[in-house]
Scaffold this active site. Sequence first.
Site, short mmCIF file in Angstrom:
data_model
loop_
_atom_site.label_atom_id
_atom_site.label_comp_id
_atom_site.label_asym_id
_atom_site.label_seq_id
_atom_site.Cartn_x
_atom_site.Cartn_y
_atom_site.Cartn_z
N ASN A 1 1.94 -2.53 5.76
CA ASN A 1 2.85 -3.31 4.92
C ASN A 1 4.19 -2.61 4.79
O ASN A 1 4.25 -1.39 4.65
CB ASN A 1 2.24 -3.50 3.52
CG ASN A 1 0.87 -4.11 3.62
OD1 ASN A 1 0.71 -5.21 4.12
ND2 ASN A 1 -0.13 -3.38 3.14
N MET B 1 3.70 1.27 2.27
CA MET B 1 2.62 1.52 1.34
C MET B 1 1.93 2.83 1.72
O MET B 1 1.44 2.97 2.84
CB MET B 1 1.59 0.38 1.37
CG MET B 1 0.45 0.58 0.38
SD MET B 1 -0.85 -0.65 0.53
CE MET B 1 -0.05 -2.08 -0.18
N TYR C 1 -2.54 -0.22 6.24
CA TYR C 1 -1.31 0.34 5.66
C TYR C 1 -0.10 -0.01 6.51
O TYR C 1 0.80 0.80 6.70
CB TYR C 1 -1.44 1.86 5.47
CG TYR C 1 -2.48 2.24 4.45
CD1 TYR C 1 -2.21 2.15 3.10
CD2 TYR C 1 -3.74 2.66 4.86
CE1 TYR C 1 -3.18 2.49 2.16
CE2 TYR C 1 -4.71 3.01 3.92
CZ TYR C 1 -4.42 2.92 2.57
OH TYR C 1 -5.37 3.26 1.64
N HIS D 1 22.54 -9.89 -0.34
CA HIS D 1 22.57 -8.43 -0.42
C HIS D 1 21.67 -7.94 -1.55
O HIS D 1 21.80 -8.38 -2.68
CB HIS D 1 24.00 -7.95 -0.63
CG HIS D 1 24.15 -6.48 -0.70
ND1 HIS D 1 25.10 -5.88 -1.48
CD2 HIS D 1 23.47 -5.48 -0.09
CE1 HIS D 1 25.01 -4.58 -1.35
NE2 HIS D 1 24.02 -4.31 -0.51
N TYR E 1 2.51 -3.05 -4.65
CA TYR E 1 2.19 -4.42 -5.01
C TYR E 1 3.15 -4.94 -6.08
O TYR E 1 3.61 -6.08 -6.01
CB TYR E 1 0.75 -4.54 -5.54
CG TYR E 1 -0.33 -4.42 -4.49
CD1 TYR E 1 -0.17 -4.89 -3.19
CD2 TYR E 1 -1.54 -3.84 -4.82
CE1 TYR E 1 -1.18 -4.77 -2.26
CE2 TYR E 1 -2.57 -3.73 -3.89
CZ TYR E 1 -2.38 -4.20 -2.60
OH TYR E 1 -3.38 -4.09 -1.68
N ASP F 1 0.56 -6.94 6.32
CA ASP F 1 -0.55 -6.94 7.28
C ASP F 1 -1.59 -7.98 6.88
O ASP F 1 -1.48 -8.62 5.83
CB ASP F 1 -1.14 -5.54 7.45
CG ASP F 1 -1.83 -4.97 6.21
OD1 ASP F 1 -2.42 -5.75 5.42
OD2 ASP F 1 -1.80 -3.73 6.04
N ASP G 1 20.10 -2.40 3.79
CA ASP G 1 21.05 -2.07 2.73
C ASP G 1 21.53 -0.62 2.86
O ASP G 1 20.72 0.31 2.89
CB ASP G 1 20.39 -2.28 1.36
CG ASP G 1 21.38 -2.39 0.23
OD1 ASP G 1 22.53 -1.92 0.37
OD2 ASP G 1 21.02 -2.97 -0.81
#
Length: 145
Positions: free
Chosen positions: A136, A76, A134, A22, A116, A30, A66
């Site tokens: 990610n 991103m 984009y 958890h 990042y 990507d 969560d």
Amino acid sequence: MLKGIPKILSPQLLKVLCEMGHGDRIVLADGNFPAESVGREAIVVRMDGHGVEELLDAVLQLFPLDTYVEKPVQLMEVVPGDTVETPIWESYRRIIGKYDGRGKNAIGHLERFPFYEEAKKCYAVVATGEGALYANIILQKGTIS
């Protein structure tokens, strides 16, 4: 072989998903993402040849998001001044909505470099062959009730 497990999920990725607890986070990256350098302190799982959309759908079949955080999904952000379109984000919203009642409200955005930095703290980075820019995404694991 196991019944009911999406075929795209490799034994290594299944092990990683099972090991995560958890609050642990995983990056679905990507093809342009610096997975090996950003994931230097994480487990890097190679999924070259696969896209993030199909992987996201498979992971969320097994992986609860969560519920104790407002935005368990982070994308991103497009860098200011960049004119890239992000149609893949609409697919992400649809897929997330299929598995989490919050739908698009579960999704947040981080600027490129903060993304990042957060990715460096993740338990695992999955390097895909996704060609969309984009694309990610960071997922934070929840609990099964």
